[in-house]
Scaffold this active site. Structure first.
Site, PDB file in Angstrom:
ATOM      1  N   ASP A 181      71.427   0.121   4.641  1.00  0.00           N
ATOM      2  CA  ASP A 181      71.284  -0.244   6.057  1.00  0.00           C
ATOM      3  C   ASP A 181      70.603  -1.616   6.130  1.00  0.00           C
ATOM      4  OD1 ASP A 181      71.187  -0.071   8.796  1.00  0.00           O
ATOM      5  OD2 ASP A 181      69.682   1.521   8.873  1.00  0.00           O
TER       6      ASP A 181
ATOM      7  N   LYS B 122      71.653  -4.559   7.647  1.00  0.00           N
ATOM      8  CA  LYS B 122      71.767  -5.291   8.911  1.00  0.00           C
ATOM      9  C   LYS B 122      71.708  -6.810   8.684  1.00  0.00           C
ATOM     10  CE  LYS B 122      69.920  -1.612  11.865  1.00  0.00           C
ATOM     11  NZ  LYS B 122      69.062  -0.754  11.025  1.00  0.00           N
TER      12      LYS B 122
ATOM     13  N   HIS C 195      72.384 -10.673   9.086  1.00  0.00           N
ATOM     14  CA  HIS C 195      72.650 -11.545  10.239  1.00  0.00           C
ATOM     15  C   HIS C 195      72.209 -12.951   9.837  1.00  0.00           C
ATOM     16  CE1 HIS C 195      72.333 -12.083  14.926  1.00  0.00           C
ATOM     17  NE2 HIS C 195      73.001 -13.052  14.328  1.00  0.00           N
TER      18      HIS C 195
ATOM     19  N   THR D 240      76.107 -17.354   3.881  1.00  0.00           N
ATOM     20  CA  THR D 240      74.994 -16.558   3.341  1.00  0.00           C
ATOM     21  C   THR D 240      75.303 -15.065   3.431  1.00  0.00           C
ATOM     22  OG1 THR D 240      73.464 -18.281   3.965  1.00  0.00           O
ATOM     23  CG2 THR D 240      72.507 -16.111   3.597  1.00  0.00           C
TER      24      THR D 240
ATOM     25  N   ARG E  68      69.602  15.113  16.741  1.00  0.00           N
ATOM     26  CA  ARG E  68      68.601  16.176  16.678  1.00  0.00           C
ATOM     27  C   ARG E  68      69.269  17.532  16.854  1.00  0.00           C
ATOM     28  NH1 ARG E  68      66.270  12.845  14.714  1.00  0.00           N
ATOM     29  NH2 ARG E  68      64.183  12.043  15.038  1.00  0.00           N
TER      30      ARG E  68
ATOM     31  N   GLN F  92      62.919   9.409  19.299  1.00  0.00           N
ATOM     32  CA  GLN F  92      64.300   9.106  19.687  1.00  0.00           C
ATOM     33  C   GLN F  92      64.491   9.506  21.154  1.00  0.00           C
ATOM     34  OE1 GLN F  92      66.427   7.438  18.043  1.00  0.00           O
ATOM     35  NE2 GLN F  92      66.401   7.897  15.862  1.00  0.00           N
TER      36      GLN F  92
ATOM     37  N   GLY G 139      67.174  11.734   9.841  1.00  0.00           N
ATOM     38  CA  GLY G 139      65.956  11.433   9.088  1.00  0.00           C
ATOM     39  C   GLY G 139      64.978  12.585   9.160  1.00  0.00           C
TER      40      GLY G 139
HETATM   41  O1  C5P Z   1      64.101  10.365  11.791  1.00  0.00           O
HETATM   42  P1  C5P Z   1      65.347   9.991  12.529  1.00  0.00           P
HETATM   43  O2  C5P Z   1      66.441  11.038  12.439  1.00  0.00           O
HETATM   44  O3  C5P Z   1      65.072   9.553  13.950  1.00  0.00           O
HETATM   45  O4  C5P Z   1      65.881   8.711  11.727  1.00  0.00           O
HETATM   46  C1  C5P Z   1      67.018   7.994  12.123  1.00  0.00           C
HETATM   47  C2  C5P Z   1      67.341   6.917  11.125  1.00  0.00           C
HETATM   48  O5  C5P Z   1      68.410   6.139  11.678  1.00  0.00           O
HETATM   49  C3  C5P Z   1      66.190   5.947  10.857  1.00  0.00           C
HETATM   50  O6  C5P Z   1      66.340   5.470   9.515  1.00  0.00           O
HETATM   51  C4  C5P Z   1      66.444   4.833  11.831  1.00  0.00           C
HETATM   52  O7  C5P Z   1      65.955   3.598  11.406  1.00  0.00           O
HETATM   53  C5  C5P Z   1      67.974   4.793  11.859  1.00  0.00           C
HETATM   54  N1  C5P Z   1      68.537   4.198  13.065  1.00  0.00           N
HETATM   55  C6  C5P Z   1      68.285   4.682  14.350  1.00  0.00           C
HETATM   56  N2  C5P Z   1      68.849   4.078  15.429  1.00  0.00           N
HETATM   57  C7  C5P Z   1      69.645   3.022  15.269  1.00  0.00           C
HETATM   58  C8  C5P Z   1      69.931   2.536  13.989  1.00  0.00           C
HETATM   59  C9  C5P Z   1      69.353   3.168  12.897  1.00  0.00           C
HETATM   60  O8  C5P Z   1      67.558   5.661  14.516  1.00  0.00           O
HETATM   61  N3  C5P Z   1      70.208   2.470  16.317  1.00  0.00           N
END
Ligand code: C5P
Length: 247
Positions: free
Chosen positions: A65, A67, A69, A74, A196, A205, A225
């Site tokens: 992950d 990202k 930019h 590069t 979730r 979240q 996560g």
């Molecule tokens: O613990 P949780 O399920 O919230 O983790 C979600 C994962 O997805 C984390 O690694 C977070 O950085 C990533 N993520 C996110 N939302 C985004 C992009 C990535 O929650 N828009």
């Protein structure tokens, strides 16, 4: 490009830890339960490329992950490096524009052809775009960044730009998945975080969706996560989610 995915394939677990030892423990515990592990900026900044070696050692699929930019050259070189590390999925920001994305897609395809000479069985890595971060609010986009399109139109617009630039898919909230699927068609990967299960806490979240609902809205993969990583029994938590996806 899209292969048929089992419920287990669809589950990406976020390795949101800061040491190689913790990441190793998670991979050892969950490698038979989940399809992909995600390495984000915290873990990468802590451990660097040893994480990629760890994934190869265990033979697990890895989503970097990253990202990216930056200027097209590069980002293209960074994509080459990611392919050479045998990561399975990696990403960049669509707001880098089509020149950056096209250069990235070209470099990824060329590096993969090179890799095949040494490793004929290597699978093609998926290059994915982040459209608008889910942490970004609609008024930040309009008032602060002076973006003309409203958020709900900007996300499918950037997804379409990514598709035209030969990217394989996007990371997006499940709430945006349906609009992206309509705009970009079936042959475009959608990866959704903010997941979730009904039995887990929301944590920080804001816009959460259950695993089953994310797939119903058009997601191919879900990123989970804390509901797994912080669970008392991580194997049981992962199995419950795979069961929900399969049902
Ligand atoms: O613990 P949780 O399920 O919230 O983790 C979600 C994962 O997805 C984390 O690694 C977070 O950085 C990533 N993520 C996110 N939302 C985004 C992009 C990535 O929650 N828009």
């Amino acid at each position: 490009m899209k292969r048929s995915l089992t419920a287990k394939d669809r589950l990406i677990v976020a390795l949101d830890v800061s040491s190689e030892a913790e990441a190793r423990a998670l991979i050892e515990e969950l490698r038979d339960e989940v399809g992909v592990f995600k390495c984000g900026l915290e873990l990468f900044t802590s451990c660097g490329t040893s994480l990629f070696a760890l994934a190869r050692e265990y033979g697990v699929r890895l989503f970097f992950d990253a990202k990216f930019h930056d200027i097209p050259n590069t980002v293209a070189q960074a994509c080459r490096a990611a392919v050479n590390q045998s990561v399975d999925i990696f990403n960049l920001h669509a707001t880098g524009g089509s020149a950056m994305m096209e250069a990235a897609a070209q470099a990824t395809a060329a590096a993969y052809q090179e890799l095949l000479k040494a490793e004929p069985k290597a699978s093609k890595p998926a290059l994915i775009a982040v459209t608008i971060l889910t942490s970004m609010k609609a008024d930040t986009l309009s008032d602060e960044l002076k973006v003309g399109l409203p958020l709900e139109k900007m996300v499918p617009y950037l997804a379409q730009l990514a598709k035209k630039s030969n990217l394989d898919g996007v990371v997006a909230s499940a709430q945006e998945a349906t609009a992206i699927r309509e705009t970009c068609g079936d042959d475009f990967l959608i990866i959704t975080p903010g997941i979730r299960p009904s039995w887990a806490e929301a944590n920080d979240q804001a816009r959460i969706v259950t695993p089953r609902d994310a797939i119903a809205r058009g997601a191919d993969y879900i990123v989970v996560g804390r509901p797994i990583v912080k669970a008392k029994d991580r194997v049981v938590a992962a199995r419950k989610i795979v069961e929900e996806l399969a049902s």
